[in-house]
Design a protein around this motif. Structure first.
Motif, PDB file in Angstrom:
ATOM      1  N   TYR A 167      63.384  26.425  59.617  1.00  0.00           N
ATOM      2  CA  TYR A 167      62.858  26.401  60.980  1.00  0.00           C
ATOM      3  C   TYR A 167      63.717  25.539  61.906  1.00  0.00           C
ATOM      4  O   TYR A 167      63.950  25.891  63.063  1.00  0.00           O
ATOM      5  CB  TYR A 167      61.417  25.896  60.990  1.00  0.00           C
ATOM      6  N   VAL A 168      64.187  24.399  61.396  1.00  0.00           N
ATOM      7  CA  VAL A 168      65.071  23.545  62.202  1.00  0.00           C
ATOM      8  C   VAL A 168      66.377  24.283  62.507  1.00  0.00           C
ATOM      9  O   VAL A 168      66.879  24.246  63.640  1.00  0.00           O
ATOM     10  CB  VAL A 168      65.354  22.220  61.470  1.00  0.00           C
ATOM     11  N   MET A 169      66.921  24.968  61.513  1.00  0.00           N
ATOM     12  CA  MET A 169      68.146  25.737  61.717  1.00  0.00           C
ATOM     13  C   MET A 169      67.950  26.823  62.773  1.00  0.00           C
ATOM     14  O   MET A 169      68.806  27.039  63.643  1.00  0.00           O
ATOM     15  CB  MET A 169      68.580  26.384  60.395  1.00  0.00           C
ATOM     16  N   SER A 170      66.800  27.497  62.718  1.00  0.00           N
ATOM     17  CA  SER A 170      66.502  28.539  63.691  1.00  0.00           C
ATOM     18  C   SER A 170      66.446  27.971  65.104  1.00  0.00           C
ATOM     19  O   SER A 170      66.967  28.566  66.056  1.00  0.00           O
ATOM     20  CB  SER A 170      65.180  29.215  63.343  1.00  0.00           C
ATOM     21  N   PHE A 171      65.810  26.809  65.250  1.00  0.00           N
ATOM     22  CA  PHE A 171      65.697  26.156  66.550  1.00  0.00           C
ATOM     23  C   PHE A 171      67.077  25.821  67.115  1.00  0.00           C
ATOM     24  O   PHE A 171      67.370  26.097  68.292  1.00  0.00           O
ATOM     25  CB  PHE A 171      64.858  24.891  66.409  1.00  0.00           C
ATOM     26  N   VAL A 172      67.946  25.258  66.295  1.00  0.00           N
ATOM     27  CA  VAL A 172      69.285  24.857  66.755  1.00  0.00           C
ATOM     28  C   VAL A 172      70.109  26.071  67.166  1.00  0.00           C
ATOM     29  O   VAL A 172      70.780  26.072  68.208  1.00  0.00           O
ATOM     30  CB  VAL A 172      70.002  24.051  65.657  1.00  0.00           C
ATOM     31  N   LEU A 173      70.071  27.141  66.373  1.00  0.00           N
ATOM     32  CA  LEU A 173      70.850  28.340  66.695  1.00  0.00           C
ATOM     33  C   LEU A 173      70.321  29.030  67.951  1.00  0.00           C
ATOM     34  O   LEU A 173      71.096  29.563  68.750  1.00  0.00           O
ATOM     35  CB  LEU A 173      70.824  29.314  65.518  1.00  0.00           C
ATOM     36  N   THR A 174      69.010  29.032  68.141  1.00  0.00           N
ATOM     37  CA  THR A 174      68.433  29.650  69.337  1.00  0.00           C
ATOM     38  C   THR A 174      68.885  28.928  70.595  1.00  0.00           C
ATOM     39  O   THR A 174      69.055  29.538  71.655  1.00  0.00           O
ATOM     40  CB  THR A 174      66.899  29.672  69.255  1.00  0.00           C
ATOM     41  N   LEU A 175      69.095  27.613  70.504  1.00  0.00           N
ATOM     42  CA  LEU A 175      69.592  26.848  71.646  1.00  0.00           C
ATOM     43  C   LEU A 175      70.953  27.351  72.134  1.00  0.00           C
ATOM     44  O   LEU A 175      71.291  27.185  73.307  1.00  0.00           O
ATOM     45  CB  LEU A 175      69.705  25.360  71.280  1.00  0.00           C
ATOM     46  N   ARG A 176      71.734  27.970  71.240  1.00  0.00           N
ATOM     47  CA  ARG A 176      73.079  28.413  71.598  1.00  0.00           C
ATOM     48  C   ARG A 176      73.099  29.761  72.314  1.00  0.00           C
ATOM     49  O   ARG A 176      74.137  30.185  72.816  1.00  0.00           O
ATOM     50  CB  ARG A 176      73.965  28.516  70.349  1.00  0.00           C
ATOM     51  N   VAL A 177      71.947  30.452  72.342  1.00  0.00           N
ATOM     52  CA  VAL A 177      71.875  31.742  73.037  1.00  0.00           C
ATOM     53  C   VAL A 177      71.802  31.498  74.538  1.00  0.00           C
ATOM     54  O   VAL A 177      71.101  30.601  75.003  1.00  0.00           O
ATOM     55  CB  VAL A 177      70.639  32.545  72.571  1.00  0.00           C
ATOM     56  N   LYS A 178      72.522  32.305  75.303  1.00  0.00           N
ATOM     57  CA  LYS A 178      72.492  32.207  76.758  1.00  0.00           C
ATOM     58  C   LYS A 178      71.509  33.239  77.301  1.00  0.00           C
ATOM     59  O   LYS A 178      71.809  34.424  77.377  1.00  0.00           O
ATOM     60  CB  LYS A 178      73.881  32.446  77.351  1.00  0.00           C
ATOM     61  N   GLY A 179      70.329  32.775  77.667  1.00  0.00           N
ATOM     62  CA  GLY A 179      69.314  33.676  78.181  1.00  0.00           C
ATOM     63  C   GLY A 179      69.462  33.929  79.667  1.00  0.00           C
ATOM     64  O   GLY A 179      70.333  33.382  80.345  1.00  0.00           O
ATOM     65  N   VAL A 180      68.587  34.781  80.194  1.00  0.00           N
ATOM     66  CA  VAL A 180      68.574  35.133  81.614  1.00  0.00           C
ATOM     67  C   VAL A 180      67.280  34.620  82.216  1.00  0.00           C
ATOM     68  O   VAL A 180      66.191  34.833  81.671  1.00  0.00           O
ATOM     69  CB  VAL A 180      68.677  36.659  81.809  1.00  0.00           C
ATOM     70  N   ARG A 181      67.364  33.933  83.353  1.00  0.00           N
ATOM     71  CA  ARG A 181      66.177  33.412  84.026  1.00  0.00           C
ATOM     72  C   ARG A 181      66.139  33.901  85.455  1.00  0.00           C
ATOM     73  O   ARG A 181      67.155  33.910  86.146  1.00  0.00           O
ATOM     74  CB  ARG A 181      66.200  31.878  84.007  1.00  0.00           C
ATOM     75  N   ARG A 182      64.952  34.314  85.894  1.00  0.00           N
ATOM     76  CA  ARG A 182      64.804  34.801  87.268  1.00  0.00           C
ATOM     77  C   ARG A 182      64.918  33.638  88.239  1.00  0.00           C
ATOM     78  O   ARG A 182      64.581  32.494  87.933  1.00  0.00           O
ATOM     79  CB  ARG A 182      63.454  35.494  87.426  1.00  0.00           C
ATOM     80  N   GLU A 183      65.383  33.934  89.435  1.00  0.00           N
ATOM     81  CA  GLU A 183      65.521  32.900  90.461  1.00  0.00           C
ATOM     82  C   GLU A 183      64.159  32.415  90.949  1.00  0.00           C
ATOM     83  O   GLU A 183      63.181  33.165  90.994  1.00  0.00           O
ATOM     84  CB  GLU A 183      66.315  33.454  91.653  1.00  0.00           C
ATOM     85  N   ALA A 184      64.096  31.128  91.308  1.00  0.00           N
ATOM     86  CA  ALA A 184      62.827  30.544  91.756  1.00  0.00           C
ATOM     87  C   ALA A 184      62.262  31.266  92.972  1.00  0.00           C
ATOM     88  O   ALA A 184      61.060  31.473  93.096  1.00  0.00           O
ATOM     89  CB  ALA A 184      63.036  29.063  92.074  1.00  0.00           C
ATOM     90  N   ALA A 185      63.129  31.658  93.899  1.00  0.00           N
ATOM     91  CA  ALA A 185      62.663  32.350  95.104  1.00  0.00           C
ATOM     92  C   ALA A 185      61.970  33.658  94.758  1.00  0.00           C
ATOM     93  O   ALA A 185      60.982  34.045  95.362  1.00  0.00           O
ATOM     94  CB  ALA A 185      63.841  32.611  96.038  1.00  0.00           C
ATOM     95  N   GLU A 186      62.476  34.315  93.737  1.00  0.00           N
ATOM     96  CA  GLU A 186      61.871  35.578  93.307  1.00  0.00           C
ATOM     97  C   GLU A 186      60.522  35.335  92.647  1.00  0.00           C
ATOM     98  O   GLU A 186      59.564  36.083  92.857  1.00  0.00           O
ATOM     99  CB  GLU A 186      62.815  36.270  92.316  1.00  0.00           C
ATOM    100  N   LEU A 187      60.423  34.241  91.861  1.00  0.00           N
ATOM    101  CA  LEU A 187      59.182  33.953  91.170  1.00  0.00           C
ATOM    102  C   LEU A 187      58.061  33.574  92.132  1.00  0.00           C
ATOM    103  O   LEU A 187      56.890  33.832  91.869  1.00  0.00           O
ATOM    104  CB  LEU A 187      59.405  32.811  90.179  1.00  0.00           C
ATOM    105  N   GLU A 188      58.405  32.929  93.239  1.00  0.00           N
ATOM    106  CA  GLU A 188      57.392  32.499  94.198  1.00  0.00           C
ATOM    107  C   GLU A 188      56.659  33.674  94.840  1.00  0.00           C
ATOM    108  O   GLU A 188      55.576  33.522  95.372  1.00  0.00           O
ATOM    109  CB  GLU A 188      58.043  31.640  95.285  1.00  0.00           C
ATOM    110  N   GLN A 189      57.255  34.847  94.797  1.00  0.00           N
ATOM    111  CA  GLN A 189      56.656  36.006  95.440  1.00  0.00           C
ATOM    112  C   GLN A 189      55.551  36.633  94.593  1.00  0.00           C
ATOM    113  O   GLN A 189      54.784  37.444  95.084  1.00  0.00           O
ATOM    114  CB  GLN A 189      57.740  37.049  95.730  1.00  0.00           C
ATOM    115  N   THR A 190      55.471  36.272  93.336  1.00  0.00           N
ATOM    116  CA  THR A 190      54.471  36.864  92.455  1.00  0.00           C
ATOM    117  C   THR A 190      53.771  35.777  91.649  1.00  0.00           C
ATOM    118  O   THR A 190      54.253  34.659  91.527  1.00  0.00           O
ATOM    119  CB  THR A 190      55.123  37.866  91.478  1.00  0.00           C
ATOM    120  N   SER A 191      52.615  36.137  91.085  1.00  0.00           N
ATOM    121  CA  SER A 191      51.886  35.237  90.197  1.00  0.00           C
ATOM    122  C   SER A 191      51.964  35.805  88.783  1.00  0.00           C
ATOM    123  O   SER A 191      52.228  36.996  88.599  1.00  0.00           O
ATOM    124  CB  SER A 191      50.427  35.143  90.625  1.00  0.00           C
ATOM    125  N   PRO A 192      51.740  34.964  87.755  1.00  0.00           N
ATOM    126  CA  PRO A 192      51.758  35.478  86.388  1.00  0.00           C
ATOM    127  C   PRO A 192      50.761  36.610  86.158  1.00  0.00           C
ATOM    128  O   PRO A 192      51.056  37.571  85.453  1.00  0.00           O
ATOM    129  CB  PRO A 192      51.412  34.238  85.554  1.00  0.00           C
TER     130      PRO A 192
END
Length: 423
Positions: free
Chosen positions: A193-218
């Motif tokens: 599990y620790v190994m999985s956590f460390v390797l996942t940190l190396r993935v470059k994910g995609v995050r939506r811009e804050a301005a875009e998120l403000e226009q909608t609710s969860p």
């Protein structure tokens, strides 16, 4: 090695086939991270399932243990929404950090001989709230980092993380317990599990811009995902089929397997490991072979045909009286299951709209809630009707409803020109 561009990737993919997704840096980190998490999870499940059965001597508590691992499926749609908002990679890292912490606590309880069934159920409940959404975020990361032409090979390779876990995780778990005890098993589980956590940190994910998120609710994001899935025929059909197999097929190859090993086949924990590994070997064959099969059978048809084949394989398995034949039947069962489920995942990833993909996968994971329902029903049914009668009841219902789903959405699942059948 530099990341390959999307434009050049399809040409490379055509030459490399099954291994093509490894051209992408993110996938080279995500895949081993998923492998480590899956191996740890499988070892944990096999060992604790046997522990609960031996300590409590109750099939009811065994099915309850298996069922509570999936209580978090009700939260999976919101995990998909939150992954879309804060980043699938960040959310996945937080979840895998939690797995590691709980595994370390269980290791301490085991080593100090303080472990009891009560602690097992508490830990499993906490994991059950979060872990069902792990697969949602795995596929969502694939969807946001891979070109569309790579979805099927990427989904099939990702599937091998779970299947290899059922081979190595089951055999390692059973072997380590027999040789060194549960403390050694949980030390390995926590390390994975620790190994999985460390390797996942190396993935470059995609995050939506804050301005875009403000226009909608969860909640609005969730409603959009539900509406999109309900009004997209091939996605709705896949959702109903996912619910069906979780309700009537998965309980027979997951939660009840320790009961089958001990009470039907009269084998030991090692025999249980062989059965679980046999299922996984077949699933790996299916995951590796799906690229070739889909060239002969249209993708959406693959989903329907092999889900029906899964029920046939379960009926064959239920008739096996010896461990060797039962393991061989489990290989066939795993192959059918993998071919059907990989086809389903690829269909959802390919046909879902990009911004809605993580929400669709979250709703797909919600269908797993059929599994704890099927498990909780299986316990009383096995006690009253017997194991074999329960298998026949589940499989006959499953085959009949699979045919009904295929007929109801035949224009979107069976026609050559259907969107779901585009390669």
């Amino acid at each position: 090695m530099e990341e390959r561009t999307t434009a050049s990737a399809p040409a490379q993919g055509a030459r490399l086939g099954f291994l093509a997704p490894f051209h992408f840096r993110n996938f080279r980190f995500q895949w081993p991270a998923d492998v480590a998490a899956s191996w740890a999870y499988e070892m944990e499940t096999i060992v604790l399932g046997w522990y609960v059965l031996v300590e409590t001597k109750s099939v009811y508590l065994l099915t309850a243990f298996a069922a509570i691992q999936y209580i978090g499926t009700l939260l999976s749609p919101m995990f998909g929404v939150m992954g879309n908002r804060i980043g699938n990679k960040r959310l996945l890292c937080g979840m895998r950090g939690l797995y590691a912490v709980l595994a370390i606590i269980m290791t301490a309880l085991t080593v100090t001989q303080q472990l009891t069934p009560t602690y097992v159920f508490i830990c499993t409940t906490l994991l059950g709230l979060v872990r069902p959404s792990d697969q949602v975020l795995r596929y969502a990361l694939i969807g946001e980092t891979m070109p569309a032409s790579y979805m099927l090979p990427a989904a099939s390779i990702s599937r091998t993380t779970q299947d290899s876990a059922r081979i190595m995780g089951a055999l390692l778990g059973a072997g380590l317990v027999a040789a060194f005890g549960m403390g050694s098993v949980y030390t390995v589980v926590a390390s994975f599990y620790v190994m999985s956590f460390v390797l996942t940190l190396r993935v470059k994910g995609v995050r939506r811009e804050a301005a875009e998120l403000e226009q909608t609710s969860p909640w609005r994001d969730l409603k959009e995902g539900v509406a999109y899935s309900w009004t997209t025929p091939q996605i709705l059909a896949a959702m109903w089929l996912a619910l069906l197999v979780n309700l009537t097929a998965y309980p027979l190859t997951h939660g009840l397997l320790p009961y089958v090993a001990k009470e039907v086949l009269h084998t030991t924990q090692t025999g249980l490991g062989y059965l679980s590994a046999g299922f996984a070997v077949g699933a790996v064959f299916g995951a590796v072979g799906i690229n070739h099969v889909s060239r002969v059978i249209l993708p959406a048809r693959c989903m329907v045909i092999f889900c029906a084949g899964w029920y046939v394989a379960l009926l064959i398995f239920s008739q096996m009286g010896g461990l060797t034949l039962a393991v061989a039947a489990m290989v066939f069962t795993g192959c059918m299951q993998s071919l059907g489920m990989v086809s389903m995942s690829a269909l959802l990833l390919r046909t879902a709209s990009g911004p809605l993909r993580s929400r669709v996968m979250g709703l797909r994971m919600l269908m797993i809630y059929g599994l704890p329902v099927g498990l909780m029903a299986a316990g009383p049914l096995v006690t009253r009707l017997g194991y074999h009668a329960t298998v026949w009841l589940y499989c006959v219902i499953g085959i009949a409803l699979t045919v009904l789903i295929a007929w109801r959405w035949r224009a979107h699942l069976w026609r050559h020109d259907a969107l779901a059948n585009r390669r």
